[in-house]
Design a protein around this motif. Structure first.
Motif, PDB file in Angstrom:
ATOM      1  N   VAL A  85      10.958 -10.733   0.035  1.00  0.00           N
ATOM      2  CA  VAL A  85      10.891 -11.720  -0.866  1.00  0.00           C
ATOM      3  C   VAL A  85       9.881 -11.133  -2.071  1.00  0.00           C
ATOM      4  N   ARG A  86       9.912 -11.655  -3.252  1.00  0.00           N
ATOM      5  CA  ARG A  86       8.888 -11.501  -4.391  1.00  0.00           C
ATOM      6  C   ARG A  86       8.178 -12.624  -4.702  1.00  0.00           C
ATOM      7  N   LEU A  87       7.059 -12.507  -5.007  1.00  0.00           N
ATOM      8  CA  LEU A  87       6.108 -13.790  -5.293  1.00  0.00           C
ATOM      9  C   LEU A  87       5.507 -13.450  -6.658  1.00  0.00           C
ATOM     10  N   ARG A  88       5.215 -14.019  -7.563  1.00  0.00           N
ATOM     11  CA  ARG A  88       4.280 -13.989  -8.618  1.00  0.00           C
ATOM     12  C   ARG A  88       3.059 -15.251  -8.760  1.00  0.00           C
ATOM     13  N   GLY A  89       1.819 -14.835  -8.956  1.00  0.00           N
ATOM     14  CA  GLY A  89       0.869 -15.783  -9.186  1.00  0.00           C
ATOM     15  C   GLY A  89      -0.457 -15.266  -9.280  1.00  0.00           C
ATOM     16  N   TRP A  90      -1.144 -15.942  -8.994  1.00  0.00           N
ATOM     17  CA  TRP A  90      -2.741 -15.581  -9.175  1.00  0.00           C
ATOM     18  C   TRP A  90      -3.440 -15.528  -7.905  1.00  0.00           C
ATOM     19  N   VAL A  91      -4.574 -14.713  -7.805  1.00  0.00           N
ATOM     20  CA  VAL A  91      -5.388 -14.504  -6.774  1.00  0.00           C
ATOM     21  C   VAL A  91      -6.371 -15.577  -6.522  1.00  0.00           C
ATOM     22  N   TYR A  92      -6.080 -16.234  -5.561  1.00  0.00           N
ATOM     23  CA  TYR A  92      -7.035 -17.492  -5.119  1.00  0.00           C
ATOM     24  C   TYR A  92      -8.103 -17.062  -4.298  1.00  0.00           C
ATOM     25  N   ARG A  93      -7.839 -16.358  -3.384  1.00  0.00           N
ATOM     26  CA  ARG A  93      -8.914 -15.843  -2.742  1.00  0.00           C
ATOM     27  C   ARG A  93      -8.631 -14.347  -2.287  1.00  0.00           C
ATOM     28  N   HIS A  94      -9.629 -13.519  -1.951  1.00  0.00           N
ATOM     29  CA  HIS A  94      -9.489 -12.245  -1.794  1.00  0.00           C
ATOM     30  C   HIS A  94     -10.676 -11.635  -0.991  1.00  0.00           C
ATOM     31  N   ARG A  95     -10.255 -11.166   0.160  1.00  0.00           N
ATOM     32  CA  ARG A  95     -10.974 -10.625   1.280  1.00  0.00           C
ATOM     33  C   ARG A  95     -10.432  -9.103   1.556  1.00  0.00           C
ATOM     34  N   VAL A  96     -11.589  -8.131   2.012  1.00  0.00           N
ATOM     35  CA  VAL A  96     -11.435  -6.772   2.007  1.00  0.00           C
ATOM     36  C   VAL A  96     -11.737  -6.634   3.443  1.00  0.00           C
ATOM     37  N   VAL A  97     -11.086  -6.314   4.555  1.00  0.00           N
ATOM     38  CA  VAL A  97     -11.612  -5.957   5.885  1.00  0.00           C
ATOM     39  C   VAL A  97     -10.890  -4.449   6.141  1.00  0.00           C
ATOM     40  N   GLY A  98     -11.991  -3.650   6.257  1.00  0.00           N
ATOM     41  CA  GLY A  98     -11.282  -2.042   6.599  1.00  0.00           C
ATOM     42  C   GLY A  98     -10.237  -1.512   5.446  1.00  0.00           C
ATOM     43  N   ASN A  99      -9.271  -1.520   6.094  1.00  0.00           N
ATOM     44  CA  ASN A  99      -8.093  -1.063   5.681  1.00  0.00           C
ATOM     45  C   ASN A  99      -7.000  -1.939   5.242  1.00  0.00           C
ATOM     46  N   LYS A 100      -7.395  -3.292   5.337  1.00  0.00           N
ATOM     47  CA  LYS A 100      -6.461  -4.357   4.967  1.00  0.00           C
ATOM     48  C   LYS A 100      -7.144  -5.272   3.917  1.00  0.00           C
ATOM     49  N   ILE A 101      -6.316  -5.818   2.946  1.00  0.00           N
ATOM     50  CA  ILE A 101      -6.768  -6.785   1.983  1.00  0.00           C
ATOM     51  C   ILE A 101      -5.897  -8.038   2.221  1.00  0.00           C
ATOM     52  N   PHE A 102      -6.802  -9.060   2.176  1.00  0.00           N
ATOM     53  CA  PHE A 102      -6.261 -10.526   2.544  1.00  0.00           C
ATOM     54  C   PHE A 102      -6.262 -11.171   1.037  1.00  0.00           C
ATOM     55  N   VAL A 103      -5.147 -11.211   0.378  1.00  0.00           N
ATOM     56  CA  VAL A 103      -5.199 -11.846  -0.856  1.00  0.00           C
ATOM     57  C   VAL A 103      -4.142 -13.266  -0.730  1.00  0.00           C
ATOM     58  N   VAL A 104      -5.162 -14.399  -1.083  1.00  0.00           N
ATOM     59  CA  VAL A 104      -4.540 -15.742  -0.915  1.00  0.00           C
ATOM     60  C   VAL A 104      -3.880 -15.946  -2.397  1.00  0.00           C
ATOM     61  N   LEU A 105      -2.535 -15.878  -2.598  1.00  0.00           N
ATOM     62  CA  LEU A 105      -1.797 -15.952  -3.764  1.00  0.00           C
ATOM     63  C   LEU A 105      -1.443 -17.568  -4.292  1.00  0.00           C
ATOM     64  N   ARG A 106      -1.850 -17.935  -5.327  1.00  0.00           N
ATOM     65  CA  ARG A 106      -1.540 -19.105  -5.852  1.00  0.00           C
ATOM     66  C   ARG A 106      -0.402 -19.290  -6.811  1.00  0.00           C
ATOM     67  N   ASP A 107       0.396 -20.201  -6.757  1.00  0.00           N
ATOM     68  CA  ASP A 107       1.489 -20.344  -8.035  1.00  0.00           C
ATOM     69  C   ASP A 107       1.596 -21.924  -8.070  1.00  0.00           C
ATOM     70  N   PRO A 108       2.417 -22.473  -8.765  1.00  0.00           N
ATOM     71  CA  PRO A 108       2.437 -23.965  -8.875  1.00  0.00           C
ATOM     72  C   PRO A 108       2.710 -24.810  -7.689  1.00  0.00           C
ATOM     73  N   THR A 109       3.233 -24.061  -6.669  1.00  0.00           N
ATOM     74  CA  THR A 109       3.749 -24.825  -5.715  1.00  0.00           C
ATOM     75  C   THR A 109       2.815 -24.766  -4.464  1.00  0.00           C
ATOM     76  N   GLY A 110       1.700 -23.959  -4.467  1.00  0.00           N
ATOM     77  CA  GLY A 110       0.940 -23.672  -3.172  1.00  0.00           C
ATOM     78  C   GLY A 110       0.297 -22.503  -3.184  1.00  0.00           C
ATOM     79  N   ILE A 111      -0.512 -22.207  -2.246  1.00  0.00           N
ATOM     80  CA  ILE A 111      -1.110 -20.958  -1.828  1.00  0.00           C
ATOM     81  C   ILE A 111      -0.447 -20.382  -0.549  1.00  0.00           C
ATOM     82  N   ILE A 112      -0.488 -19.022  -0.520  1.00  0.00           N
ATOM     83  CA  ILE A 112      -0.068 -18.233   0.733  1.00  0.00           C
ATOM     84  C   ILE A 112      -0.891 -17.043   0.796  1.00  0.00           C
ATOM     85  N   GLN A 113      -1.153 -16.854   2.080  1.00  0.00           N
ATOM     86  CA  GLN A 113      -1.887 -15.375   2.347  1.00  0.00           C
ATOM     87  C   GLN A 113      -0.890 -14.396   2.475  1.00  0.00           C
TER      88      GLN A 113
END
Ligand code: 4AD
Ligand code: MG
Length: 436
Positions: free
Chosen positions: A23-51
């Motif tokens: 899938v493709r998703l567009r939105g804004w970075v709600y949370r952002h965390r870097v752990v070694g070689n991984k980035i966890f971005v929680v993405l926000r759009d009008p309908t909610g947030i997802i990691q």
């Protein structure tokens, strides 16, 4: 694999049949965390947030390094696969293959824990918060249901003016402005114009901004609010009270149906809200309201107006919205019809929301007799000439008629369970503030 998967909204990723899909998703970075070689971005759009999880070995160094530096509220697009992940908030996440940055955001001014004045100065940014987004969705349903109610019941929607030549609700809260070579005012209520429109359309309603130069800042007064008003020829006060309660019950039922998630997010207690779906609502007269208050130890006498504190006290007696009728004429507007048997009180009503909220609707029957109305205008000390056109309505085919006005933000405030009206409108205006 699809070369160009379709855009979906966040809420649509939270479905079992999406698991394993690209899938493709567009939105804004709600949370952002870097752990070694991984980035966890929680993405926000009008309908909610997802990691969304970005792995350096999958997205490559260039994308990884760019996303690694992003601050919250940056806008991005991600492409990847929906996966079930019990450790992710909500139980699903996106395994990202590719990400594109649209607008970088560095050092977003709202980090959490700021004071209310700071947040109001940054309202244009704060408006992105999940709380305010949630409230706007509820407001959308309130407006949709309000319009739907009138459309389904044969009312005409009309468009009264905002720039006016005279006061509807008294000079004390009137905003004055320069209008070419003369003075004019911002409308406090469309009522007088709606009254003019019933002579052709009979049952009319409008949604307009109303303006009140309230002298003090309170939890339930705005300087600019949205006013849903109705006016109908041949309607008595009683007929109008029925319309009011049906309208409110309809609005509440629609919000309960459409905004379960929002009400849950706000942790709204639904018990009393559910009672409001059933009509009729209880009715008491002003006299009885005074008795109740006196019994409860409130220092109040017959003739005094009911303020927020008195209304809050009265709401403790009811587990649903309720009406107060037959107020002393001195505390109500000049256009209200006097009770035939008791000319010290008017055929006016307020609808109060329970749980401490108080007045959400004000309405009543209008004086339709030319001479009586003229006398009321003189008694109030108004300039008769300003109301000549309004008096004309009683000269050419006058009819008994009634109407009411509902404060949209008051209703949203109650339904959403807010402790302040400012969050029921995206850009609140009240004394001392107009920015942004
Ligand atoms: O009770 P009000 O002043 O009544 C009128 O304006 C009538 N002319 C309406 C009519 O009969 N067409 O205002 C109506 C409603 C109130 O019950 C309240 O819900 C809301 O408008 N309201 C306000 N909401 C937010 N901020 C304020 N300053 C408000 N003043 C009134
Ligand atoms: Mg009122």
């Amino acid at each position: 694999m699809l070369s160009s998967p379709r855009y979906i909204y966040v809420k649509d990723a939270y479905r079992d049949e999406m698991v394993g899909k690209e899938v493709r998703l567009r939105g804004w970075v709600y949370r952002h965390r870097v752990v070694g070689n991984k980035i966890f971005v929680v993405l926000r759009d009008p309908t909610g947030i997802i990691q969304c999880v970005l792995d350096r070995s999958i997205v490559g160094d260039e994308v990884f390094d760019e996303v690694e530096r992003l601050g919250i509220e940056s806008s991005i697009e991600v492409r990847g696969m929906v996966r079930k992940e019990p450790r992710a908030p909500g139980g699903y996440e996106i395994h990202v293959r590719y990400a594109k940055v649209y607008g970088v955001s560095r050092d977003f001014p709202i980090k959490g824990g700021e004071g209310i004045d700071y947040l109001l100065d940054n309202r244009h940014l704060w408006i992105r918060s999940r709380k305010l987004t949630t409230i706007m969705k509820i407001k959308h349903s309130v407006l949709e249901a309000g319009r739907e109610y009138f459309l389904r019941n044969g009312w005409w929607e009309v468009t009264p003016p905002i720039l006016t030549a005279s006061a509807c609700e008294g000079g004390a809260t009137l905003f004055e402005l320069k209008y070419f070579e003369r003075k004019a005012y911002l409308s406090q209520s469309a009522q007088l114009y709606l009254e003019a429109l019933i002579y052709s359309l009979e049952k009319v309603w409008s949604l307009t901004p109303s303006f009140r130069a309230e002298k003090s800042r309170t939890r339930r007064h705005l300087a600019e609010y949205w006013h849903l008003e109705a006016e109908a020829a041949w309607y008595t006060m009683d007929d109008m009270m029925k319309v009011s309660e049906e309208l409110v019950a309809y609005i509440v039922s629609k919000v309960l149906e459409k905004n379960k998630n929002e009400l849950e997010f706000l942790k709204r207690d639904l018990t009393i809200l559910k009672n409001a779906v059933e009509t009729p609502y209880p009715r008491i007269e002003y006299d009885e309201a005074i008795e109740i208050l006196q019994k409860r130890g409130v220092a109040i006498e017959w003739g005094d107006d009911l303020g927020a504190d008195e209304e809050r006290e009265l709401t403790k007696e009811f587990d649903r919205p309720f009406f107060i009728t037959h107020f002393p004429r001195e505390i109500k507007s000049f256009y209200m019809k006097l009770d035939r048997d008791r000319p010290d009180v008017v055929l006016g009503f307020d609808l109060l929301a329970p749980e401490g909220y108080g007045e959400i609707i004000g309405g009543g029957e209008r004086e339709d007799d030319y001479n009586k109305l003229l006398q009321r205008i003189i008694d109030e000390g108004y300039t008769v000439d300003d109301y000549k056109w309004y008096l004309d309505l009683r000269k050419y085919g006058s009819v008994p008629h009634s109407g009411f006005g509902l404060g949209v933000e008051r209703v949203v405030m109650w339904i959403a369970g807010l402790d302040h009206i400012r969050d029921a409108i995206p850009f609140p205006r009240f004394r001392g503030r107009i920015y942004p």
